[in-house]
Design a protein around this motif. Structure first.
Motif, mmCIF file in Angstrom:
data_model
loop_
_atom_site.group_PDB
_atom_site.id
_atom_site.type_symbol
_atom_site.label_atom_id
_atom_site.label_comp_id
_atom_site.label_asym_id
_atom_site.label_seq_id
_atom_site.Cartn_x
_atom_site.Cartn_y
_atom_site.Cartn_z
ATOM 1 N N VAL A 129 0.862 -1.181 0.000
ATOM 2 C CA VAL A 129 0.000 0.000 0.000
ATOM 3 C C VAL A 129 0.899 1.232 0.000
ATOM 4 N N ARG A 130 0.387 2.280 -0.562
ATOM 5 C CA ARG A 130 1.077 3.571 -0.509
ATOM 6 C C ARG A 130 0.889 4.124 0.901
ATOM 7 N N THR A 131 1.823 4.921 1.333
ATOM 8 C CA THR A 131 1.710 5.562 2.638
ATOM 9 C C THR A 131 1.849 7.070 2.475
ATOM 10 N N GLU A 132 1.383 7.764 3.475
ATOM 11 C CA GLU A 132 1.637 9.198 3.568
ATOM 12 C C GLU A 132 2.117 9.461 4.970
ATOM 13 N N LEU A 133 2.879 10.522 5.120
ATOM 14 C CA LEU A 133 3.441 10.815 6.433
ATOM 15 C C LEU A 133 2.480 11.682 7.232
ATOM 16 N N SER A 134 2.187 11.219 8.442
ATOM 17 C CA SER A 134 1.280 11.966 9.314
ATOM 18 C C SER A 134 2.022 13.167 9.877
ATOM 19 N N ARG A 135 1.258 14.112 10.304
ATOM 20 C CA ARG A 135 1.878 15.248 10.995
ATOM 21 C C ARG A 135 2.447 14.756 12.305
ATOM 22 N N ALA A 136 3.647 15.116 12.555
ATOM 23 C CA ALA A 136 4.306 14.658 13.770
ATOM 24 C C ALA A 136 4.051 15.637 14.900
ATOM 25 N N ASP A 137 4.022 15.083 16.101
ATOM 26 C CA ASP A 137 4.003 15.962 17.261
ATOM 27 C C ASP A 137 5.335 16.689 17.293
ATOM 28 N N ARG A 138 5.380 17.778 17.985
ATOM 29 C CA ARG A 138 6.616 18.564 18.048
ATOM 30 C C ARG A 138 7.816 17.693 18.358
ATOM 31 N N GLY A 139 8.795 17.734 17.482
ATOM 32 C CA GLY A 139 10.024 16.996 17.703
ATOM 33 C C GLY A 139 9.965 15.519 17.342
ATOM 34 N N ALA A 140 8.777 15.001 17.049
ATOM 35 C CA ALA A 140 8.652 13.583 16.724
ATOM 36 C C ALA A 140 8.781 13.385 15.207
ATOM 37 N N ARG A 141 9.199 12.215 14.838
ATOM 38 C CA ARG A 141 9.342 11.862 13.436
ATOM 39 C C ARG A 141 7.956 11.579 12.846
ATOM 40 N N ARG A 143 4.971 9.802 11.089
ATOM 41 C CA ARG A 143 4.673 8.374 11.041
ATOM 42 C C ARG A 143 4.011 8.035 9.717
ATOM 43 N N PRO A 144 4.466 6.948 9.040
ATOM 44 C CA PRO A 144 3.800 6.556 7.799
ATOM 45 C C PRO A 144 2.431 5.946 8.089
ATOM 46 N N VAL A 145 1.429 6.379 7.354
ATOM 47 C CA VAL A 145 0.056 5.908 7.522
ATOM 48 C C VAL A 145 -0.420 5.366 6.177
ATOM 49 N N PRO A 146 -0.991 4.147 6.155
ATOM 50 C CA PRO A 146 -1.484 3.593 4.881
ATOM 51 C C PRO A 146 -2.572 4.471 4.275
ATOM 52 N N VAL A 147 -2.552 4.597 2.964
ATOM 53 C CA VAL A 147 -3.563 5.358 2.238
ATOM 54 C C VAL A 147 -4.594 4.365 1.705
ATOM 55 N N ALA A 148 -5.847 4.548 2.105
ATOM 56 C CA ALA A 148 -6.925 3.638 1.686
ATOM 57 C C ALA A 148 -7.050 3.607 0.163
ATOM 58 N N GLY A 149 -7.306 2.415 -0.359
ATOM 59 C CA GLY A 149 -7.542 2.260 -1.790
ATOM 60 C C GLY A 149 -6.294 2.262 -2.654
ATOM 61 N N THR A 150 -5.104 2.153 -2.045
ATOM 62 C CA THR A 150 -3.876 2.204 -2.837
ATOM 63 C C THR A 150 -3.174 0.848 -2.931
ATOM 64 N N GLY A 151 -3.865 -0.213 -2.557
ATOM 65 C CA GLY A 151 -3.262 -1.537 -2.604
ATOM 66 C C GLY A 151 -2.848 -1.916 -4.014
ATOM 67 N N HIS A 152 -1.693 -2.513 -4.120
ATOM 68 C CA HIS A 152 -1.193 -2.975 -5.413
ATOM 69 C C HIS A 152 -0.185 -4.095 -5.172
ATOM 70 N N GLU A 153 0.032 -4.925 -6.186
ATOM 71 C CA GLU A 153 0.997 -6.012 -6.050
ATOM 72 C C GLU A 153 2.212 -5.746 -6.918
ATOM 73 N N ILE A 154 3.373 -6.036 -6.379
ATOM 74 C CA ILE A 154 4.623 -5.936 -7.126
ATOM 75 C C ILE A 154 5.144 -7.357 -7.305
ATOM 76 N N ALA A 155 5.304 -7.778 -8.550
ATOM 77 C CA ALA A 155 5.788 -9.123 -8.847
ATOM 78 C C ALA A 155 7.255 -9.245 -8.432
#
Length: 167
Positions: A129-141, A143-155
């Protein structure tokens, strides 16, 4: 006792981290899924058999770059999957550049969710799945969050996991 007699004042035990961490996704037990440390150990011992023609490497650290470059040198087509952006990779940027120069491909903001197999129980690919980066709390890295509907297969014929190590 020998160390005491020799008046050794300090001793360092460096057991190392010899076990790779698992992705903890479905299908990880399918033949074709390899731990980067085991793969690199085989490679460094002179085993020149490529793990497959099309290899995916999951991870963004130096072990992932080492595994990707080793697989590429064995003649495999290699694609690194990383759940964040290139600038977020913990690998040394020079190692990432060197891997790209050697022909390793990269797919950022992508995370594996399941290894798939064909009728013969051999690996045929990885669902991602594709991810997007969530807004981090101050000073935090972020976090990658899955994006709904982006599932795909890589052979792929093999997946090398390089997510970190444990003792």
């Amino acid at each position: 006792e020998d160390l005491r007699r020799e008046r050794v004042r300090a001793l360092i035990l460096a057991a190392g981290t010899t076990r790779g961490l698992a992705l903890e996704i479905g299908g990880e037990d399918i033949p074709g899924v390899l731990d980067s440390l085991a793969f690199l150990r085989r490679f460094n011992d002179g085993d020149e058999r490529p793990p497959g023609r099309r290899i995916l490497v999951a991870g963004g650290g130096n072990a992932a770059m080492d595994a990707a470059r080793a697989a590429r040198r064995l003649g495999s087509e290699v694609l690194v999957l990383y759940r964040r952006e290139r600038g977020d990779m913990p690998a040394d940027p020079r190692e990432v550049d060197a891997a790209a120069e050697e022909g390793v491909g990269f797919r950022f903001l992508t995370t594996p969710v399941r290894v798939t197999s064909g009728g013969d129980d051999r690996m045929q690919g990885v669902e991602c799945v594709r991810t997007e980066l969530s807004r981090a709390d101050r000073g935090a890295r972020p976090r990658p969050v899955p994006v709904a509907g982006t599932g795909h297969e890589i052979a792929a014929d093999a997946l090398i996991t390089a997510l970190g190590q444990a003792p």
